[in-house]
Write an enzyme that holds these catalytic residues in place. Structure first.
Site, PDB file in Angstrom:
ATOM      1  N   ASP A   1       0.762  -1.226  -0.168  1.00 20.98           N
ATOM      2  CA  ASP A   1      -0.022   0.080   0.039  1.00 20.98           C
ATOM      3  C   ASP A   1       1.013   1.317  -0.116  1.00 20.98           C
ATOM      4  O   ASP A   1       1.502   1.685   0.954  1.00 20.98           O
ATOM      5  CB  ASP A   1      -0.853   0.052   1.300  1.00 20.98           C
ATOM      6  CG  ASP A   1      -1.831   1.114   1.511  1.00 20.98           C
ATOM      7  OD1 ASP A   1      -1.653   2.055   0.571  1.00 20.98           O
ATOM      8  OD2 ASP A   1      -2.923   0.877   1.876  1.00 20.98           O
ATOM      9  N   ILE A   2       1.180   1.909  -1.190  1.00 23.70           N
ATOM     10  CA  ILE A   2       2.119   2.814  -1.327  1.00 23.70           C
ATOM     11  C   ILE A   2       1.223   4.271  -1.290  1.00 23.70           C
ATOM     12  O   ILE A   2       0.627   4.609  -2.203  1.00 23.70           O
ATOM     13  CB  ILE A   2       2.832   2.640  -2.632  1.00 23.70           C
ATOM     14  CG1 ILE A   2       3.974   3.833  -2.945  1.00 23.70           C
ATOM     15  CG2 ILE A   2       1.824   2.473  -3.920  1.00 23.70           C
ATOM     16  CD1 ILE A   2       4.746   3.645  -3.669  1.00 23.70           C
ATOM     17  N   GLU A   3       1.430   5.015  -0.172  1.00 27.72           N
ATOM     18  CA  GLU A   3       0.851   6.241  -0.148  1.00 27.72           C
ATOM     19  C   GLU A   3       1.725   7.273   0.416  1.00 27.72           C
ATOM     20  O   GLU A   3       2.730   7.260   0.887  1.00 27.72           O
ATOM     21  CB  GLU A   3      -0.353   6.177   0.788  1.00 27.72           C
ATOM     22  CG  GLU A   3      -1.563   5.120   0.444  1.00 27.72           C
ATOM     23  CD  GLU A   3      -2.719   5.148   1.504  1.00 27.72           C
ATOM     24  OE1 GLU A   3      -3.229   6.202   1.749  1.00 27.72           O
ATOM     25  OE2 GLU A   3      -3.030   3.902   2.085  1.00 27.72           O
ATOM     26  N   ASN A   4       1.072   8.450   0.304  1.00 26.06           N
ATOM     27  CA  ASN A   4       1.870   9.771   0.932  1.00 26.06           C
ATOM     28  C   ASN A   4       3.372  10.143   0.427  1.00 26.06           C
ATOM     29  O   ASN A   4       3.581   9.439  -0.722  1.00 26.06           O
ATOM     30  CB  ASN A   4       2.086   9.505   2.666  1.00 26.06           C
ATOM     31  CG  ASN A   4       1.641  10.759   3.598  1.00 26.06           C
ATOM     32  OD1 ASN A   4       1.936  11.815   2.968  1.00 26.06           O
ATOM     33  ND2 ASN A   4       1.423  10.546   4.609  1.00 26.06           N
TER      34      ASN A   4
END
Length: 324
Positions: free
Chosen positions: A159-162
């Protein structure tokens, strides 16, 4: 809510605590070990895979019983959150709980004994993540491998965020390189990328992620978008469809896939009840999204989170009807 001296909750957890005012109304890959459970029925369509796997977060107080929910709803898979970094480039649940010997491993064993399985969510919105802490693709792949080995996994979801991962070219490439390595070292392993989206499809960072996945030959099995936080009183069904079609168009452009191939590599990860910005996804809307997903044979359907789906497990039951 956790003490303010603790790390900020993942974005989806913060939303969960706010949105409690809303009434709560699988893989074809062979296992690495002989005793790992077989994939649930209905899965294994080429060129992608099919997985109905809502989020279950054990780091949030009083989590539901995974097996009780399975019996009540028919759900077989969970996306378990969140694998983060501890003491550098070492994986741990919420940067705190060890991979083995704790509640997470016990829960995974109980899910498998009941005929299901899990995919771990590595990363998320906040916290101390592996992507920035592991200095090379090889080091990051080593961290992923520890998780794979601990549970004899069939799939991993990053989960690749921010700004620390999603909006960092170096970390994007590091994650893609690491997933390529573990895919090569674990025949049959499925790899998933989960990332934010605009209501028209991927933003510039999402487009880069897809383009670099092709350039680096990362061989990603599923690109899962999070179609929420569009702003205002959004049409959650219409915008979810529009965002997914935008992703399909991008995948076709980059990979040269047909419509069917692109859909098979797509996932939707929604948010039941209220989103961070006050959008509302009702059980009726989620049923529409599921039915659209089935009609277009996408590869994956998830939502944040089973913890927020009490007491009737409506969203989980709806998700269990996803067949891809």
């Amino acid at each position: 809510m956790r003490s303010p001296t603790r790390r900020r909750l993942p974005r989806r957890v913060t939303t969960a605590l706010v949105s409690l005012v809303v009434p709560f109304a699988a893989l074809a890959a062979p296992a690495r070990a002989a005793d790992a459970p077989a994939a649930p029925a209905g899965e294994g369509r080429a060129p992608g895979f099919v997985q109905a796997a809502p989020y279950l977060y054990l780091g949030w107080g009083n989590p539901p019983s995974a097996t009780d929910v399975m019996r009540a709803t028919g759900i077989k898979w969970y996306t378990m959150a969140f694998i983060l970094a501890r003491n550098g480039c070492n994986p741990a649940w919420d940067s705190q709980r060890p991979l083995t010997g704790g509640v997470d491993e016990t829960t995974i064993k109980s899910i498998r004994a009941a005929g299901g399985d899990i995919v771990p969510s590595i990363g998320g919105w906040s916290g101390n993540k592996l992507g920035p802490n592991c200095s090379t693709p090889q080091a990051l792949a080593g961290a992923y491998q520890k998780v794979i080995d601990a549970y004899r996994l069939k799939a991993v979801d990053v989960d690749i965020e921010n700004t620390d991962e999603f909006e960092s070219p170096a970390v994007q490439d590091r994650i893609l390189g690491a997933l390529k390595i573990v895919k090569q070292n674990n025949p049959g392993l499925r790899t998933i990328l989960t990332f934010p989206t605009l209501n028209t499809g991927p933003n510039s960072w999402g487009n880069r992620l897809i383009e670099r996945s092709k350039a680096l030959q990362a061989d990603i099995d599923n690109f899962t978008i999070m179609p929420f936080n569009f702003g205002g009183h959004a049409d959650m069904y219409g915008n979810t469809v529009k965002a997914t079609e935008g992703l399909k168009t991008k995948l076709k452009s980059v990979y040269g896939w047909s419509d069917a191939e692109a859909y098979a590599h797509i996932g939707i990860s929604g948010m039941n009840g209220n989103s961070d910005v006050g959008e509302v996804t009702t059980p009726q809307i989620w049923t529409q999204i599921r039915d659209w997903s089935n009609a277009h044979h996408i590869g994956r359907l998830s939502f944040w989170a089973v913890n927020r789906d009490r007491p009737s497990w409506q969203f989980t039951s709806i998700t269990a009807g996803f067949t891809g």
